[in-house]
Design an enzyme around this catalytic site. Structure first.
Site, PDB file in Angstrom:
ATOM      1  N   HIS A 167      39.642  19.798  53.225  1.00 24.41           N
ATOM      2  CA  HIS A 167      40.500  19.767  54.412  1.00 24.41           C
ATOM      3  C   HIS A 167      39.806  20.487  55.574  1.00 24.41           C
ATOM      4  O   HIS A 167      38.858  21.241  55.381  1.00 24.41           O
ATOM      5  CB  HIS A 167      41.846  20.417  54.101  1.00 24.41           C
ATOM      6  N   ASP A 221      38.250  25.780  50.100  1.00 27.16           N
ATOM      7  CA  ASP A 221      38.715  24.430  50.418  1.00 27.16           C
ATOM      8  C   ASP A 221      37.648  23.784  51.295  1.00 27.16           C
ATOM      9  O   ASP A 221      37.567  24.066  52.491  1.00 27.16           O
ATOM     10  CB  ASP A 221      40.056  24.480  51.141  1.00 27.16           C
ATOM     11  N   SER A 229      46.847  14.322  51.439  1.00 31.14           N
ATOM     12  CA  SER A 229      46.905  15.540  52.256  1.00 31.14           C
ATOM     13  C   SER A 229      45.940  15.519  53.432  1.00 31.14           C
ATOM     14  O   SER A 229      46.121  16.266  54.393  1.00 31.14           O
ATOM     15  CB  SER A 229      46.638  16.776  51.386  1.00 31.14           C
TER      16      SER A 229
END
Length: 456
Positions: free
Chosen positions: A435, A432, A183
């Site tokens: 990312h 998060d 990702s």
């Protein structure tokens, strides 16, 4: 280190230009100059990832860029929809003037440096680019600070010019780029599409059932970008939903590659490939068709093995394929993307609330990150040593570890979801810290790729 040396004193300047001074004074001035030059030669750039004991001289680090504030409203206008508008831009002539001489650029380590204030701001915004997916659209999701948008990566001894979408697309007529991995590569490809959208918008021409593998085409330039989902690079059976909940341990076949990227290999002209954080998950390891061990798995009869083992094996399997294949695209191996969870992990209340970059040397002890990064470099160096004469410079190291490590402020944090504190700042949210917000630090990865291409 890119430091400015102090100017000569008034007496030294006068001695240098007034010819009527005595020969002894002139000789003394020359000796001072020669000593200074010798000292500059001795004090070269620091060894890779050995930061200075203090930040190099230059602009203040822990302040907003000139004219910018760290709260919404100071760095631009926040629109009702959460879109963020930035005014001002840097001309290509300005960026060209900052590049320095070819000799300086050639000897410069693009991956060793610091983040410096950038009043210009990002090259695009969530108002101008529709490729930003919700979990990385930090401004639309209500992130209140904006200072993280006003930094640029500055290697010691040279500059990295901003990404030039027109030059890139003009040079990639008829080419096919593939970004292969997890990702983080999806995060990366969004940045690339946003930077290129300033010149031409791409059309999506393919996606799989999960939208994890996708393909875009730039019609005017006959240029294709593919995103290929292969979080381990090797073949893996994964039993996990979109929220990270697993019903069984993943099965990793350490000596077999995922065919979803190897089967398309001959169609690629350029490849960005990487893997990483998935290897920390519990998993069962297979080699030669048999179970050889596992990491934190449910089957206690299997030998416990560290994630470093499977990581090294997977990298060696991938590099062996890349160097032995008769098809030789240009391959950038992108190094480890560190997370910045503090006070816990993603599943145990970890946060990332910092609003400014780390100074060099300030990131602290990152033992596991550093260990995985060293494994990557060892595997890469072994692949380079074993590559054939036809490989030439086709295999390149995109070593983004240091510049990424210095940006704890660039992650989505709680703003991976829309207005997470809408019901109050005490709301329980998941952060998060892996990312990256877009725009954000990950855009520098594409700036560096552009510079690496320019060198060639």
């Amino acid at each position: 280190m890119g430091m400015e040396w102090p100017p000569a004193s008034a007496q030294q300047r006068k001695a240098a230009v007034v010819g009527s001074r005595s020969a002894a004074v002139l000789k003394l001035g020359l000796l001072v100059i020669l000593a200074g030059l010798a000292l500059r030669l001795l004090v070269g750039p620091a060894a890779y990832l050995l930061p200075p004991t203090a930040a190099p001289e230059g602009p203040a680090r822990h302040v907003a860029a000139p004219g910018r504030e760290t709260t919404r409203g100071g760095a631009g206008d926040v629109m009702p929809s959460g879109e963020f508008a930035v005014t001002g831009s840097e001309s290509l002539a300005d960026s060209d003037n900052r590049q320095g001489s070819p000799e300086t650029q050639e000897s410069c380590n693009l991956f060793h440096g610091e983040w410096v204030p950038n009043p210009v701001g990002p090259a695009y915004t969530n108002a101008s680019c529709h490729f930003i997916e919700s979990p990385q659209n930090c401004m639309a999701n209500g992130r209140p600070d904006t200072n993280y948008l006003y930094w640029r990566w500055k290697p010691y001894g040279c500059e990295v010019p901003p990404f030039d979408g027109k030059k890139f697309l003009d040079g990639m007529q008829g080419k096919h780029w593939a970004l292969i991995g997890d990702s983080i590569l999806r995060n990366h490809v969004q940045s690339l599409l946003c930077l290129l959208s300033k010149v031409e918008d791409a059309n999506e021409v393919y996606h799989d059932d999960t939208f994890r593998s996708r393909r875009w085409h730039f019609h005017s330039h006959n240029f294709t970008v593919s995103l290929i989902w292969a979080p381990f690079l090797i073949q893996a059976k994964i039993f996990e939903d979109d929220d990270g909940v697993s019903t069984a341990d993943p099965q990793l076949y350490l000596d077999v590659l995922e065919t979803n990227w190897t089967s398309q290999w001959e169609g690629f002209d350029y490849v960005v490939i990487s893997t990483g954080q998935w290897f920390f998950k519990s998993a069962v390891y297979w080699e030669n068709g048999a179970e050889v061990g596992c990491h934190s798995c449910q089957n206690k009869n299997l030998k416990e093995m560290p994630p470093e083992y499977s990581f090294r094996k997977a990298l060696n399997t991938a590099f062996q394929f890349i160097t032995s294949s008769p098809h030789k695209p240009v391959v950038f191996y992108r190094t480890w993307a560190p997370s910045h969870f503090e006070n816990g992990e993603w599943f145990s209340g970890g946060t990332c609330n910092r609003t400014v970059p780390f100074k060099p040397g300030e990131a602290g002890d990152r033992e596991m990150d550093s260990k995985m990064w060293r494994i990557e470099r060892e595997a890469f160096e072994s692949a380079v040593a074993n590559k054939g004469p036809d490989d030439a410079d086709h295999l390149k190291l995109l070593d983004t570890f240091e510049l990424s490590l210095l940006r704890p402020d660039g992650h989505s944090g709680p703003y991976r979801t829309y207005h997470p504190y809408e019901k109050g700042m005490t709301a329980k949210v998941q952060n998060d810290c892996l990312h990256w917000c877009l725009p954000g630090p990950i855009d520098a990865w594409n700036d560096i790729i552009m510079q690496m291409l320019a060198k060639d």
